[in-house]
Design an enzyme around this catalytic site. Structure first.
Site, PDB file in Angstrom:
ATOM      1  NE  ARG A  98      36.812  38.924  14.683  1.00  0.00           N
ATOM      2  CZ  ARG A  98      35.714  38.417  15.223  1.00  0.00           C
ATOM      3  NH1 ARG A  98      35.741  37.971  16.467  1.00  0.00           N
ATOM      4  NH2 ARG A  98      34.598  38.319  14.537  1.00  0.00           N
ATOM      5  CB  ILE A  99      38.773  32.790  12.257  1.00  0.00           C
ATOM      6  CG1 ILE A  99      39.622  32.127  13.345  1.00  0.00           C
ATOM      7  CG2 ILE A  99      38.598  31.874  11.052  1.00  0.00           C
ATOM      8  CD1 ILE A  99      40.881  31.485  12.891  1.00  0.00           C
ATOM      9  CG  LEU A 100      39.993  37.504   8.353  1.00  0.00           C
ATOM     10  CD1 LEU A 100      41.185  37.882   7.493  1.00  0.00           C
ATOM     11  CD2 LEU A 100      39.155  38.725   8.696  1.00  0.00           C
ATOM     12  CG  HIS A 116      51.648  31.266  11.266  1.00  0.00           C
ATOM     13  ND1 HIS A 116      50.554  31.346  12.101  1.00  0.00           N
ATOM     14  CD2 HIS A 116      52.234  30.082  11.532  1.00  0.00           C
ATOM     15  CE1 HIS A 116      50.479  30.239  12.823  1.00  0.00           C
ATOM     16  NE2 HIS A 116      51.496  29.456  12.498  1.00  0.00           N
TER      17      HIS A 116
END
Length: 197
Positions: A98-100, A116
């Site tokens: 999810r992009i926070l 990453h």
């Protein structure tokens, strides 16, 4: 007694990096050394295999399905409330897809880390292994970094490199990098805890 250093781990899938960290905590005696324990594992995806894996390792789990929320902000607000119920010293993203929101990242500034699958700053975002092969890189790897509002750009805590072989596919390279992720991420979390003593 110093305040316990609770770790909350966020996952979306298999949870293999989460399991590597939980096993390091349990096998290396982090509770005795740092007062550290994995307080909870939270997934945004129903049926994520990592939830069953965490339960098998004796860790409390929560499901917070992002589809139940109308906006990213509403989901992140609920996620913050759930995380904060465990009074975390550190929040670990382990395959959390999810992009926070900036508000979430700001709330945990300095205590939110991610892994990453590239040697940052190279290949931020997705499809890192194929991009490394396409670019003719002789090395690939993984990076543990602090999370900031800019995706995959926070201060680097640790890196590990692997060779890119002539016959590599994205899948074979990903498998080799994943072995290093499982080694590096627990080491980096331990290093962060040591820096807080």
């Amino acid at each position: 007694m110093p305040r316990p250093k609770n770790i909350v781990i966020l996952i979306s899938g298999s949870g293999s990096n989460m399991a590597a960290i939980v096993q390091a905590v349990q096998q290396q005696g982090w509770q005795q050394q740092f007062g550290a324990a994995v307080a909870a594992v939270i997934s945004n995806r129903p049926g994520a295999p990592g939830l069953r894996l965490a339960q098998a390792l004796g860790v409390a789990t929560h499901l917070l399905d992002h589809h139940a929320f109308e906006t990213r902000e509403a989901f992140d607000a609920a996620l913050m409330q759930l995380i904060d119920s465990h009074q975390p010293a550190l929040v670990v993203l382990a395959g959390f897809m999810r992009i926070l929101t900036p508000a979430f990242v700001a709330h945990y500034a300095g205590r939110l880390i991610n892994i990453h699958p590239s040697l940052l700053p190279a290949f931020t975002g997705l499809n890192t292994h194929q991009r490394a092969i396409d670019a003719g890189c002789t090395q690939a790897g993984c990076t543990v970094h602090q999370v900031t509002a800019e995706l995959d750009h926070g201060p680097i805590l640790a890196q590990a490199a692997v060779p890119v072989l002539p016959e590599d596919t994205a899948d074979t390279l990903a498998a080799r990098v994943l072995v290093e992720e499982h080694r590096l991420y627990p080491q980096a979390v331990r290093g962060w805890l040591q820096s807080q003593v």
